[in-house]
Write a protein that holds these residues in place. Sequence first.
Motif, short mmCIF file in Angstrom:
data_model
loop_
_atom_site.label_atom_id
_atom_site.label_comp_id
_atom_site.label_asym_id
_atom_site.label_seq_id
_atom_site.Cartn_x
_atom_site.Cartn_y
_atom_site.Cartn_z
N GLU A 1 -56.76 -24.52 44.45
CA GLU A 1 -57.36 -25.24 45.58
C GLU A 1 -57.33 -24.37 46.83
OE1 GLU A 1 -54.37 -27.95 44.83
OE2 GLU A 1 -55.31 -27.87 42.85
N ALA A 2 -58.44 -24.37 47.56
CA ALA A 2 -58.52 -23.59 48.79
C ALA A 2 -57.80 -24.31 49.92
CB ALA A 2 -59.98 -23.35 49.17
N VAL A 3 -57.81 -25.64 49.88
CA VAL A 3 -57.15 -26.46 50.91
C VAL A 3 -56.44 -27.60 50.21
CG1 VAL A 3 -58.85 -25.91 52.71
CG2 VAL A 3 -59.23 -27.88 51.23
N PRO A 4 -55.44 -28.24 50.86
CA PRO A 4 -54.76 -29.38 50.24
C PRO A 4 -55.73 -30.53 49.96
CG PRO A 4 -53.57 -28.59 52.18
CD PRO A 4 -54.88 -27.88 52.17
N VAL A 5 -55.42 -31.33 48.95
CA VAL A 5 -56.26 -32.48 48.61
C VAL A 5 -56.20 -33.50 49.75
CG1 VAL A 5 -56.54 -34.44 47.05
CG2 VAL A 5 -56.02 -32.17 46.13
N PHE A 6 -57.37 -33.98 50.15
CA PHE A 6 -57.46 -35.00 51.21
C PHE A 6 -57.94 -36.30 50.57
CE2 PHE A 6 -60.62 -37.00 54.20
CZ PHE A 6 -59.67 -37.69 54.95
N ALA A 7 -57.26 -37.40 50.86
CA ALA A 7 -57.64 -38.71 50.33
C ALA A 7 -57.79 -39.71 51.48
CB ALA A 7 -56.59 -39.22 49.34
N ALA A 8 -58.73 -40.63 51.33
CA ALA A 8 -58.96 -41.64 52.38
C ALA A 8 -59.56 -42.88 51.75
CB ALA A 8 -59.88 -41.09 53.46
N GLU A 9 -59.44 -43.98 52.48
CA GLU A 9 -60.01 -45.25 52.05
C GLU A 9 -60.63 -45.92 53.27
OE1 GLU A 9 -58.54 -49.38 49.83
OE2 GLU A 9 -57.30 -47.58 49.78
N SER A 10 -61.86 -46.40 53.13
CA SER A 10 -62.54 -47.00 54.28
C SER A 10 -63.48 -48.10 53.79
CB SER A 10 -63.34 -45.92 55.05
OG SER A 10 -63.96 -46.48 56.17
N HIS A 11 -63.24 -49.32 54.27
CA HIS A 11 -64.07 -50.46 53.87
C HIS A 11 -64.55 -51.22 55.11
CE1 HIS A 11 -61.77 -49.60 50.19
NE2 HIS A 11 -62.83 -50.04 49.57
N ILE A 12 -65.63 -51.95 54.93
CA ILE A 12 -66.19 -52.76 56.02
C ILE A 12 -65.28 -53.96 56.27
CG2 ILE A 12 -68.19 -54.11 56.78
CD1 ILE A 12 -68.76 -51.13 56.55
N GLY A 13 -64.90 -54.15 57.52
CA GLY A 13 -64.01 -55.26 57.88
C GLY A 13 -64.74 -56.58 57.99
#
Length: 660
Positions: free
Chosen positions: A241-253
């Motif tokens: 991996e060139a960069v660390p793994v990035f994780a995210a979660e985003s939902h409509i409120g």
Amino acid sequence: MSQAQYNESSVTVLKGLEPVKERPGMYTRTDSPTHIIQEVIDNAADEALGGFADHIDVTIHTDGSVSVADNGRGIPVGLHPLEQVPVVELVFTQLHAGGKFNKKSGNGAYAFSGGLHGVGVSVTNALSTRLEVTVKREGKIHRIVFAGGDVLEPLAEIGKCAQKDSGTEVRVWPDGRYFESPHHQLPELERLLRAKAVLLPGVRVHLSRPAKGEEAPQTQSWHYPHGLKSYLLNLLENAQEAVPVFAAESHIGADSDSDFSPGEGVSFALTWLEEGSVASESYVNLIPTPLGGTHEAGLKQAVFNAVSNFINHHNLLPRGVKVQSDDVFNRVAFVLSTRVLDPQFQGQTKDKLTNRDALKLVAAVSGDPIELWLNQNVDAGKKIADLAIKQAQARMRSVKKIEKKKGSGVAVLPGKLTDCESEDLRENELFLVEGDSAGGSAKLARDKATQAILPLRGKVLNSFETHRDQLFGNNEIHDIAVAIGVDPHGSGDTVDLSGLRYGKIAILSDADVDGAHIQVLLLTLFFKHFPQLIARGHIYVAQPPLFRVDVNAQGKSKPARKLYALDQQELDGILERLQTEGVRDSAYAISRFKGLGEMNPDQLKDTTMHPDTRRLLQVRIPAGGGENTEHIFVKLMGKGEAASRRAWMEAEGDKVEADI
């Protein structure tokens, strides 16, 4: 010669599950029974997605059957108020019966699910020699048994259970007659179950299968407390991996004023790789989409915009270099899980998501988290920018190499050709458009950087029996050959494709009989005189819609929509979906396009030309199908084949589905 009778008794009506048995390939993959087992697993996963189950157990038995058990609510066993048949029987014996309709009205059993049409487990039932369903619900245990889709043992109460003990167990014996191989594809089942565990936090998934001899059964269990991030790291294994793994979660409120529904959104994990194969997986409401679709296009757009903004903000771009979307995204490894209230897939096997709104949804909700992460991790952002810029520079160098190989005696390009700016063969596209009027709309709808337009006046010559030396006597064929930069050739010829100017050559004609005729004439030209372009995957057919449905706004939360249908079958599906949403007949209008010239540029771009939302079919000849294809072209296009064409039409004409 005996004449076949065609009268009232010639028409066959397939009822119940007979259509599935007659044409199983329309409803499932027929290479193995894996997909009909997946339908049962998907139902159990939908219970877990709704928060009603926390474990899914799959068991492969020694007799080849497979059982899937969950501790969800249990399928209702009472009588359906209208059909007066036990609901569990309806679900397994009727197409288009299920609890996943009416998602927007709140009358369905599920807010988010991959189920659309209510045909999943009824297909499983139809293609099985035996299917047993055991339901624990409201302190009672019920059982019903089917054979070949029909009820073998009616629903009966077989015992008691604790009031809190609930769930469904389905055991399936697939019918080997319908599949190329009677055996399940174990690696595919393992991947599917592991993915369900990843996408369902807190849910444990088990697989048990028989071992050789008298050994105890082998069991596997999946549980991912860290969700997508740990799953992506497992997929990458030894990749760098060139960069660390990035994780995210985003939902409509719930209090959001956006055009999307509360709960819709994405979870994703991604990274960039220095080298090695790029792993990527995507899901919609837990359904795997191996062919991607609009949700992947939305993530790609969000990543490109975020990285592009980062590069501009830090002034990292060298002079003369222009970074494109593929430069940024082609080293990205990702896992994407999307929640969409009303998903639309390509086919019943749901391999590809086609919702145009999903692109906007994913791009909207994932853009900000990615941009924020880049600005909080500047070193990682600069590493990503460096990878993208190097990729762009390599692409530009390859274009210059192609230019040096070109000869000096280049033919003058046709005056009516509206060429593109790019000279990169991998991204250039030429649209052969029926008529000047449609050509004008296409010029306004195109991406001038990568898309070229060549309008064709009238129908192209039937060139099947035209000698190569006489081809250029036809102006349209002459212009096509000069525009694409390749000379006519035969199937056995050694041909120089170094002058090819476009990676994709797309036929764009009206969605009617005349348009289909023009398609056939152009495909005849490429098959007979440019076979290497087909063999190397350069020829495509664009599919413009025949109908547009304008749906009025449904209150503040549901803006006006424009829906497009390729044909009458898709239109019927759209109207059925609107009916289930509770949209009144007076709240929408149907219009039919008489031709491409009637479509305004925005409509043509959205439905037919934009890479993320269009339908573009690649023209291929099946492996080993060359002789058969040649025979069909001779029959259809040969000048001396009128008698065989007539005989063929008399024999097969009753099967045609034409919109005339």
